[in-house]
Scaffold this motif. Structure first.
Motif, PDB file in Angstrom:
ATOM      1  N   GLN A 374       0.916  -0.988  -0.063  1.00  0.00           N
ATOM      2  CA  GLN A 374      -0.013   0.019  -0.087  1.00  0.00           C
ATOM      3  C   GLN A 374       0.657   1.400  -0.001  1.00  0.00           C
ATOM      4  O   GLN A 374       2.097   1.193   0.685  1.00  0.00           O
ATOM      5  N   ALA A 375       0.294   2.275  -0.683  1.00  0.00           N
ATOM      6  CA  ALA A 375       0.976   3.477  -0.741  1.00  0.00           C
ATOM      7  C   ALA A 375       0.202   4.773  -1.057  1.00  0.00           C
ATOM      8  O   ALA A 375      -1.072   4.563  -1.647  1.00  0.00           O
ATOM      9  N   ARG A 376       0.406   5.850  -0.437  1.00  0.00           N
ATOM     10  CA  ARG A 376      -0.299   7.167  -0.799  1.00  0.00           C
ATOM     11  C   ARG A 376       0.497   7.977  -1.847  1.00  0.00           C
ATOM     12  O   ARG A 376       1.422   8.455  -1.627  1.00  0.00           O
ATOM     13  N   LEU A 377      -0.034   7.807  -3.166  1.00  0.00           N
ATOM     14  CA  LEU A 377       0.637   8.638  -4.130  1.00  0.00           C
ATOM     15  C   LEU A 377      -0.169   9.310  -4.927  1.00  0.00           C
ATOM     16  O   LEU A 377      -1.180   9.002  -5.358  1.00  0.00           O
ATOM     17  N   GLY A 378       0.124  10.690  -5.153  1.00  0.00           N
ATOM     18  CA  GLY A 378      -0.837  11.582  -6.144  1.00  0.00           C
ATOM     19  C   GLY A 378      -2.119  11.810  -5.395  1.00  0.00           C
ATOM     20  O   GLY A 378      -3.114  12.019  -6.092  1.00  0.00           O
ATOM     21  N   GLY A 379      -2.074  11.731  -4.060  1.00  0.00           N
ATOM     22  CA  GLY A 379      -3.477  12.090  -3.356  1.00  0.00           C
ATOM     23  C   GLY A 379      -4.345  10.847  -3.322  1.00  0.00           C
ATOM     24  O   GLY A 379      -5.546  10.978  -2.663  1.00  0.00           O
ATOM     25  N   VAL A 380      -3.809   9.697  -3.792  1.00  0.00           N
ATOM     26  CA  VAL A 380      -4.764   8.514  -4.007  1.00  0.00           C
ATOM     27  C   VAL A 380      -4.133   7.436  -3.146  1.00  0.00           C
ATOM     28  O   VAL A 380      -2.754   7.124  -2.975  1.00  0.00           O
ATOM     29  N   ASP A 381      -4.965   6.685  -2.352  1.00  0.00           N
ATOM     30  CA  ASP A 381      -4.562   5.772  -1.396  1.00  0.00           C
ATOM     31  C   ASP A 381      -4.623   4.235  -2.533  1.00  0.00           C
ATOM     32  O   ASP A 381      -5.726   3.893  -2.550  1.00  0.00           O
ATOM     33  N   TRP A 382      -3.301   3.729  -2.649  1.00  0.00           N
ATOM     34  CA  TRP A 382      -3.294   2.816  -3.647  1.00  0.00           C
ATOM     35  C   TRP A 382      -3.183   1.415  -2.803  1.00  0.00           C
ATOM     36  O   TRP A 382      -2.458   1.345  -1.892  1.00  0.00           O
ATOM     37  N   SER A 383      -3.638   0.291  -3.131  1.00  0.00           N
ATOM     38  CA  SER A 383      -3.400  -1.058  -2.606  1.00  0.00           C
ATOM     39  C   SER A 383      -3.207  -1.951  -3.875  1.00  0.00           C
ATOM     40  O   SER A 383      -3.934  -1.965  -4.753  1.00  0.00           O
ATOM     41  N   ALA A 384      -2.298  -2.840  -3.850  1.00  0.00           N
ATOM     42  CA  ALA A 384      -1.732  -3.978  -4.975  1.00  0.00           C
ATOM     43  C   ALA A 384      -1.470  -4.971  -4.381  1.00  0.00           C
ATOM     44  O   ALA A 384      -0.428  -5.096  -3.374  1.00  0.00           O
ATOM     45  N   GLY A 385      -1.573  -6.260  -5.222  1.00  0.00           N
ATOM     46  CA  GLY A 385      -1.120  -7.541  -4.559  1.00  0.00           C
ATOM     47  C   GLY A 385      -1.141  -8.654  -5.705  1.00  0.00           C
ATOM     48  O   GLY A 385      -1.693  -8.515  -6.476  1.00  0.00           O
ATOM     49  N   ALA A 386      -0.662  -9.537  -5.234  1.00  0.00           N
ATOM     50  CA  ALA A 386      -0.705 -10.944  -5.812  1.00  0.00           C
ATOM     51  C   ALA A 386      -0.818 -12.059  -5.038  1.00  0.00           C
ATOM     52  O   ALA A 386      -0.157 -11.981  -4.008  1.00  0.00           O
ATOM     53  N   GLY A 418      -7.825   1.671  -5.598  1.00  0.00           N
ATOM     54  CA  GLY A 418      -7.444   2.952  -5.122  1.00  0.00           C
ATOM     55  C   GLY A 418      -8.780   3.512  -4.613  1.00  0.00           C
ATOM     56  O   GLY A 418      -9.762   3.458  -4.830  1.00  0.00           O
ATOM     57  N   VAL A 419      -8.355   4.699  -3.491  1.00  0.00           N
ATOM     58  CA  VAL A 419      -9.287   5.539  -2.905  1.00  0.00           C
ATOM     59  C   VAL A 419      -9.000   6.948  -3.148  1.00  0.00           C
ATOM     60  O   VAL A 419      -7.615   7.290  -2.910  1.00  0.00           O
ATOM     61  N   TYR A 420      -9.730   7.517  -3.628  1.00  0.00           N
ATOM     62  CA  TYR A 420      -9.464   9.119  -3.899  1.00  0.00           C
ATOM     63  C   TYR A 420     -10.335   9.935  -3.298  1.00  0.00           C
ATOM     64  O   TYR A 420     -11.462  10.190  -3.592  1.00  0.00           O
ATOM     65  N   PRO A 421     -10.094  10.952  -2.387  1.00  0.00           N
ATOM     66  CA  PRO A 421     -10.932  11.714  -1.556  1.00  0.00           C
ATOM     67  C   PRO A 421     -11.291  12.987  -2.182  1.00  0.00           C
ATOM     68  O   PRO A 421     -10.298  13.792  -2.863  1.00  0.00           O
ATOM     69  N   LEU A 422     -12.306  13.365  -2.546  1.00  0.00           N
ATOM     70  CA  LEU A 422     -12.757  14.400  -3.462  1.00  0.00           C
ATOM     71  C   LEU A 422     -12.819  15.591  -2.283  1.00  0.00           C
ATOM     72  O   LEU A 422     -12.661  16.861  -3.162  1.00  0.00           O
ATOM     73  N   SER A 423     -13.285  15.491  -1.043  1.00  0.00           N
ATOM     74  CA  SER A 423     -13.312  16.568  -0.362  1.00  0.00           C
ATOM     75  C   SER A 423     -13.287  15.856   1.137  1.00  0.00           C
ATOM     76  O   SER A 423     -13.058  14.460   1.243  1.00  0.00           O
ATOM     77  N   GLU A 424     -13.439  16.453   1.918  1.00  0.00           N
ATOM     78  CA  GLU A 424     -13.512  16.007   3.372  1.00  0.00           C
ATOM     79  C   GLU A 424     -14.563  15.054   3.545  1.00  0.00           C
ATOM     80  O   GLU A 424     -14.221  14.077   4.145  1.00  0.00           O
ATOM     81  N   ALA A 425     -15.500  15.276   3.070  1.00  0.00           N
ATOM     82  CA  ALA A 425     -16.665  14.195   3.366  1.00  0.00           C
ATOM     83  C   ALA A 425     -16.707  13.509   2.138  1.00  0.00           C
ATOM     84  O   ALA A 425     -17.479  12.234   2.260  1.00  0.00           O
ATOM     85  N   TRP A 426     -16.615  13.539   0.861  1.00  0.00           N
ATOM     86  CA  TRP A 426     -16.642  12.702  -0.402  1.00  0.00           C
ATOM     87  C   TRP A 426     -15.316  11.904  -0.779  1.00  0.00           C
ATOM     88  O   TRP A 426     -14.251  12.426  -0.634  1.00  0.00           O
ATOM     89  N   SER A 427     -15.585  10.807  -1.303  1.00  0.00           N
ATOM     90  CA  SER A 427     -14.485   9.997  -1.823  1.00  0.00           C
ATOM     91  C   SER A 427     -14.803   9.121  -2.898  1.00  0.00           C
ATOM     92  O   SER A 427     -16.122   8.410  -2.765  1.00  0.00           O
ATOM     93  N   LEU A 428     -14.061   8.660  -3.835  1.00  0.00           N
ATOM     94  CA  LEU A 428     -14.322   7.693  -4.974  1.00  0.00           C
ATOM     95  C   LEU A 428     -13.224   6.394  -4.652  1.00  0.00           C
ATOM     96  O   LEU A 428     -12.325   6.677  -4.256  1.00  0.00           O
TER      97      LEU A 428
END
Length: 664
Positions: A374-386, A418-428
């Protein structure tokens, strides 16, 4: 203080999308989910739910499937009130992973719908559900999702002194009389102490009441107001302990669970089930060095159930002996990247002896290695695995099953989210996965009459890996005491292993029985899940939920079997001081998209209410509750149940249940 509950509630009283009683309405469910979250991330891309505390008290049912079927995207197989397994996003059986404290739960519930899950809902502290593929950490059998039951049988935190809970529950659709007690204690300090746990539980239930319905019989039908042969009795207990040391703990537990219940499908057959489980688990953590945490667990399970005829003769005996081990090593962070590597090994020996044994004795061995970063890059919380696995499935063969055989598989699964926060309350959020599942032993080697499905089932020893690709998109809004969660998903299978009618029949005592064969077909599942809570007033909240799933064989356009229809819930929750109450309506649309030889299921809507009161006595407290289910006594049938049981076991009728839970 830990909360403890027992016994079933009316199966329909399952509004678990919002927080109840002690639960903080402003707390987001996914912030406390640990299943599928070994790195303890504050944000999860995968849709998840968690039931615990008073929320679990007010939703617990006689079995795991009925306890969870009110969650978005979660239905139940409902083979009567005693055998019901969770179905997630249209997938059930060997595509939904049932865990106990993150370890395998060994039973025969994936083999047949009339076999109950060998986990007693009376003694669990918390249930967590991951919706969608979770093969990365839990193997290809988790392509549909994961259900993880958690308890304190191996203490993971030292609690000095004595604490516990006791509960009595009466009533409900099966006229339950249930009770349990749990005790926890410990001494010493977290860096050098000992903790222990003891629990006991029991349940006695009669035949489930239902609105008047026409129950099929050999001679036609009969009018009934109860589900035949649906009574049950169970008892169980456990003892466990842990030693605590600087940076971690190590513990062991032993539990024993027994239940006798009617099969419903057959008027005079009961199942006598027992499971013993020996488990050990531990963890060591440090902030220094290249390794930050090492955790392990190992369990040994012995499961047996006998199908007992009305005469007392034993028709068929199913036995499973399983060992499950797991090791996780979390490494130090490299810049923004943190992660772990893990090893999981499972061994399952299965046998079925008797007239209804439609699967030979088999041995399954599975070893998996996985990595998660896991890493936070470009404002996105990424997770990857195999994950890569090695699976061997051996058959002993027999007169009906042919010569001994062996198959070997090498599934590989990949995931990116990935999780991208749109604002303090919203996220994609977005999840992309590629999953491979090895066929189960019964999909490969079955060859016989399966009474639960009223069909002759035939496996295919030449089946290959079941491969799928999935995409899940989520939108979340978290407000002050309110939230809105929306998820869209699609899963495409290149070779979905389906049980399909061949058009053949075989003779069974003068009756023609259809032949079904396990076949690999292209398939697609897609759906939507919406759940929300709006705090209209400091004392009043509006609750809502909607979910829908659609699946088909992409080659023929035929619907996949046992899919839940469009479902919706509207409710009001109110609280004032120590009092809380709830009123809700749950509805299901008519299910007309059914597989061949199935029949449509009528839509329905039911209303239920609940009232609860917190009580306080010095250092102790209690919760009293009253639940009224299906107030209009509406007749309803579950579309996700197999056709052979659906007409015999409608949903529960009007009922009242009360109980009190004392915590100290």
């Amino acid at each position: 203080m830990r909360s403890f509950a027992l016994a079933p509630l009316a199966a329909a009283c399952l509004s678990v999308t919002a927080h109840l009683a002690h639960a903080d309405p402003a707390e987001s469910l996914d912030k406390v989910v640990v299943t599928g979250n070994p790195l303890k991330s504050q944000v999860l891309a995968q849709p998840s739910d968690s039931l615990g505390g008073d929320q679990l008290v007010l939703t617990r049912a006689a079995n795991l499937g009925d306890t969870l079927q009110g969650l978005a995207g979660v239905a139940a197989t409902n083979f009567g009130p005693n055998a019901s397994r969770p179905s997630i996003r249209g997938l059930d059986g060997d595509r939904v992973r049932i865990l106990s404290n993150s370890g395998a739960s060994v039973d025969a519930s994936n083999l047949s719908f009339d076999h109950g899950v060998a986990i007693d809902p009376l003694v669990i502290d918390k249930v967590e559900v991951l919706r969608g593929a979770a093969a990365l950490l839990y193997g290809g059998n988790a392509v549909g999702g994961v259900v993880n039951t958690l308890d304190n049988r191996i203490p993971r935190a030292l609690t000095p002194g004595l604490s516990g809970a006791a509960e009595l529950r009466l009533g409900g659709p099966s006229h339950d009389k249930s009770g349990a007690v749990v005790l926890d204690g410990g001494s010493g300090q977290p860096h050098g102490g000992f903790g222990w746990h003891v629990d006991l539980a029991g349940r006695d239930a009669g035949n489930q009441v239902a609105p008047r319905f026409d129950s099929p019989t050999d001679d036609g039908s009969e009018s009934r107001t109860s589900v035949r042969n649906s009574a049950a009795r169970s008892h169980g207990g456990a003892v466990g302990g842990s030693v605590f040391f600087d940076g971690g703990f190590a513990g062991v537990s032993v539990d024993d669970y027994h239940t006798n219940y009617g099969t419903t499908a057959e008027a005079d057959v009961t199942i006598r089930m027992q499971r013993q489980r020996l488990a050990t688990a531990g963890e060591w953590a440090t902030a220094q060095g290249p390794v930050h945490r090492v955790s392990w667990q190992l369990s040994r399970n012995r499961y047996e159930h006998q199908e007992v005829e009305g005469s007392g003769a034993i028709g068929t005996t199913f036995k499973s002996t399983g060992t499950d081990g797991r090791l996780e090593v979390e490494h130090a962070a490299f810049g923004p990247v943190k992660g772990l590597v893990g090893l999981q090994a499972e061994a399952l020996d299965f046998s079925a002896l008797g007239e209804e044994a439609f699967v030979p004795s088999t041995r399954t061995r599975n070893t998996g290695v996985f990595v998660l970063e896991q890493a936070r890059l470009g404002g996105v919380d990424w997770s990857a695995g195999a994950r890569t696995e090695r699976v061997t499935v051996d058959s002993d063969g027999g007169d009906r099953f042919g010569a001994p055989a062996s198959r070997r598989f090498s599934p590989v699964s990949l995931a990116l989210s990935g999780v991208y926060p749109l604002s303090e309350a919203w996220s994609l959020s977005a999840n992309l996965n590629r999953t491979e599942r090895a066929p189960a032993y019964y999909e490969l080697y079955a060859n016989g009459l399966h009474v639960a499905s009223a069909a002759f089932e035939r496996g295919d020893a030449s089946l290959g890996l079941e491969r799928s690709r999935g995409l899940d998109l989520g939108l979340k809004w978290e407000g002050e005491g309110s939230h809105l969660h929306v998820n869209l998903y699609e899963t495409r299978f290149t070779n979905y292993i389906a049980l399909e009618a061949t058009g053949e029949t075989v003779d069974n005592g003068g009756q023609a029985v259809p032949v079904y064969a396990f076949t690999a077909v292209p398939a697609r599942l897609r759906g939507v899940e919406v759940e929300g809570r709006w705090q209209l007033h400091p004392a009043v909240a509006l609750l809502s939920q909607l979910d829908a799933v659609r699946g088909e064989n992409r080659a023929t356009g035929e619907p996949l079997p046992r899919l839940a229809p469009l479902r919706a819930m509207l409710g009001l929750e109110a609280r004032r001081g120590d009092w809380s109450g709830r009123l809700e309506w749950r509805g299901a649309a008519r299910q007309t998209r059914v597989a061949q030889f199935d029949t449509p299921t009528a839509g329905y809507g039911t209303v239920r209410m609940s009232l609860a009161r917190q009580l306080h006595w010095g250092m102790s407290d209690a919760l009293w509750y009253l639940k009224l289910d299906n107030l209009a006594d509406k007749l309803a049938y579950n579309a996700t149940a197999v056709a052979t049981i659906r007409g015999l076991a409608p949903q529960p009728g009007r009922s009242v249940q009360t109980g009190v839970q004392l915590r100290f």
